[in-house]
Design an enzyme around this catalytic site. Structure first.
Site, PDB file in Angstrom:
ATOM      1  N   ASP A  94       0.856  -1.187   0.000  1.00 27.48           N
ATOM      2  CA  ASP A  94       0.000   0.000   0.000  1.00 27.48           C
ATOM      3  C   ASP A  94       0.892   1.237   0.000  1.00 27.48           C
ATOM      4  OD1 ASP A  94       1.002   0.235   2.546  1.00 27.48           O
ATOM      5  OD2 ASP A  94      -0.853  -0.346   3.540  1.00 27.48           O
ATOM      6  N   ASP A 268      -7.731  -7.940   0.930  1.00 29.71           N
ATOM      7  CA  ASP A 268      -6.697  -8.137   1.944  1.00 29.71           C
ATOM      8  C   ASP A 268      -7.258  -7.714   3.288  1.00 29.71           C
ATOM      9  OD1 ASP A 268      -5.128  -5.521   3.212  1.00 29.71           O
ATOM     10  OD2 ASP A 268      -6.294  -5.058   1.420  1.00 29.71           O
ATOM     11  N   CYS A 306     -11.900 -29.123   8.388  1.00 23.93           N
ATOM     12  CA  CYS A 306     -10.688 -28.441   7.916  1.00 23.93           C
ATOM     13  C   CYS A 306      -9.520 -29.420   7.899  1.00 23.93           C
ATOM     14  CB  CYS A 306     -10.375 -27.254   8.818  1.00 23.93           C
ATOM     15  SG  CYS A 306      -8.891 -26.326   8.330  1.00 23.93           S
ATOM     16  N   CYS A 308      -6.264 -28.335   7.495  1.00 22.43           N
ATOM     17  CA  CYS A 308      -5.022 -27.575   7.676  1.00 22.43           C
ATOM     18  C   CYS A 308      -4.119 -28.283   8.689  1.00 22.43           C
ATOM     19  CB  CYS A 308      -5.318 -26.146   8.113  1.00 22.43           C
ATOM     20  SG  CYS A 308      -5.725 -25.933   9.872  1.00 22.43           S
ATOM     21  N   CYS A 311      -5.511 -28.305  12.329  1.00 22.28           N
ATOM     22  CA  CYS A 311      -6.644 -29.197  12.592  1.00 22.28           C
ATOM     23  C   CYS A 311      -6.264 -30.670  12.440  1.00 22.28           C
ATOM     24  CB  CYS A 311      -7.801 -28.844  11.667  1.00 22.28           C
ATOM     25  SG  CYS A 311      -8.554 -27.248  12.060  1.00 22.28           S
ATOM     26  N   HIS A 337      -4.435 -21.624  11.063  1.00 21.80           N
ATOM     27  CA  HIS A 337      -5.790 -22.077  10.730  1.00 21.80           C
ATOM     28  C   HIS A 337      -6.613 -20.975  10.069  1.00 21.80           C
ATOM     29  CE1 HIS A 337      -9.767 -23.871  11.069  1.00 21.80           C
ATOM     30  NE2 HIS A 337     -10.165 -22.717  11.574  1.00 21.80           N
TER      31      HIS A 337
END
Length: 379
Positions: A94, A268, A306, A308, A311, A337
């Site tokens: 930015d 974002d 999930c 991931c 998890c 996560h």
């Protein structure tokens, strides 16, 4: 070749949502996408290798913070931001304007730029459109933002009108100062708060400058989700269909899906890592505060649906223990996560668009997440 290309792949025939890709010097990435935020050239608690494993394509770094420390000269000497932080995929910075207006003290806005005292040591500093672009050129991201003023959503019409006109002039100055248009894509930022005619004027001004992409700023700053969606409804159609559209600072699951339905390609937000450090996680069935006492003996994953790393390997009880004991590994696990959750959500959104089924996906997701419940506690 231009620094950035947008390719439209498919439009959901029922919702109008867009499936596409952006091509950058550091890779081609599918849209719509969520970009994790690495304010200080790092996504808090997470390694670049982990972000790659999750499927992150573009991440965002903060010009204001990197200007203050370590300084854009050090980053440039290191070979640019990609090498400095060991990230070989897409990078977006930015302009630093939002931080100047939200963090800095004693701001004085003039036509030339903004004089302020930085939030670290109170030193007097000056940021102009040319200075912002110079810093971003030195940092070396694939995508850069123009310096803009982000007025409060509920500011007066006259104030926002003057602010929009100044932001347009600053955008033109920044475009002229841009040193590397062949390898860094500079986006214009559409402002105008909730005023349709001011959003139209801002969009007209910026589109006339032919930026490679366009951001929509000044949202998710205190207004309701309904107000934000209303602004998107009339603002997005004002932007070119052959260029990417980026909604800045938005990252809650409902806002991502509703933004995509309105034609947004890029998002974002610091939300996933910020709430994770406080013990709040996103699951397929809604918001879960894992620090709560009810999870002390809960040996199930954060989310049964999930896959991931968190998890697959750790329980709610263990993660709660880590957070209550102020162990940083707990923050890493919840952050992993949450970022994975949003990246995976956007993958599901892209698949739904490809099948012309995003409206159905939204209905199902919102029902499971609890968004249809009165006074639902979400994000």
């Amino acid at each position: 070749m231009p620094a950035l290309e947008y390719h439209l792949k498919h439009i959901d025939k029922h919702s109008g949502a867009r499936l596409g890709e952006i091509v950058t010097p550091h890779g081609t990435f599918p849209t719509p996408m969520f970009m994790p935020v690495g304010t200080q050239a790092t996504v808090k608690t997470l390694a670049p290798e982990e972000l790659k494993t999750m499927g992150a394509g573009v991440i965002l770094a903060n010009t204001y913070h990197l200007w203050l420390r370590p300084g854009e000269d050090i980053v440039e000497e290191a070979g640019g931001l990609h090498k400095f932080m060991n990230w070989d995929r897409g990078l977006l910075t930015d302009s630093g304007g939002f931080q100047v207006f939200s963090l800095a003290k004693n701001r004085d806005i003039t036509e030339e730029g903004v004089t302020f005292r930085n939030h670290l040591n109170g030193a007097k500093m000056f940021l102009s459109p040319e200075k912002a672009i110079g810093i971003e050129n030195a940092l070396g991201p694939d995508i850069m933002m123009s310096l803009d003023e982000c007025p409060p959503f509920f500011e007066s019409y006259d104030y926002v009108k003057a602010s929009v006109a100044r932001t347009s002039r600053w955008a033109e100055r920044g475009l002229k100062a841009h040193q590397h248009p062949d390898r860094q894509a500079l986006f214009g930022i559409v402002q105008g708060a909730g005023f349709r005619d001011l959003r139209a004027q801002s969009a007209k001004d910026l589109v006339s400058l032919d930026f490679p992409g366009y951001s929509i700023g000044g949202l998710s700053v205190g207004e309701s989700k309904q107000e934000m969606n209303h602004v998107l409804d009339f603002t997005v159609p004002m932007l070119p269909a052959n260029k990417p559209r980026y909604l800045m600072g938005v990252g809650s699951p409902d806002a991502l899906i509703d933004g995509v339905l309105r034609g947004i390609d890029m998002f974002d937000c610091v939300l996933p890592t910020r709430i994770a450090r406080k013990g709040t996680v996103m699951t397929s069935y809604g918001r879960l505060v894992v620090k709560n006492a009810q999870y002390a003996r809960d040996f199930t994953p954060l989310d049964d649906n999930c896959d991931c790393y968190t998890c697959r390997n750790y329980s709610r009880a263990y993660i709660r223990h880590l957070l209550k004991a102020n162990e940083s590994f707990g923050e890493r696990l919840t952050s992993y996560h949450n970022v994975y959750f949003l990246l995976h959500l956007m993958k599901q959104v892209r698949e739904a668009i490809a099948e012309d089924a995003l409206n159905d996906f939204r209905q199902d997701f919102f029902a499971r997440y609890g968004y249809f419940k009165p006074n639902a506690k979400n994000f």
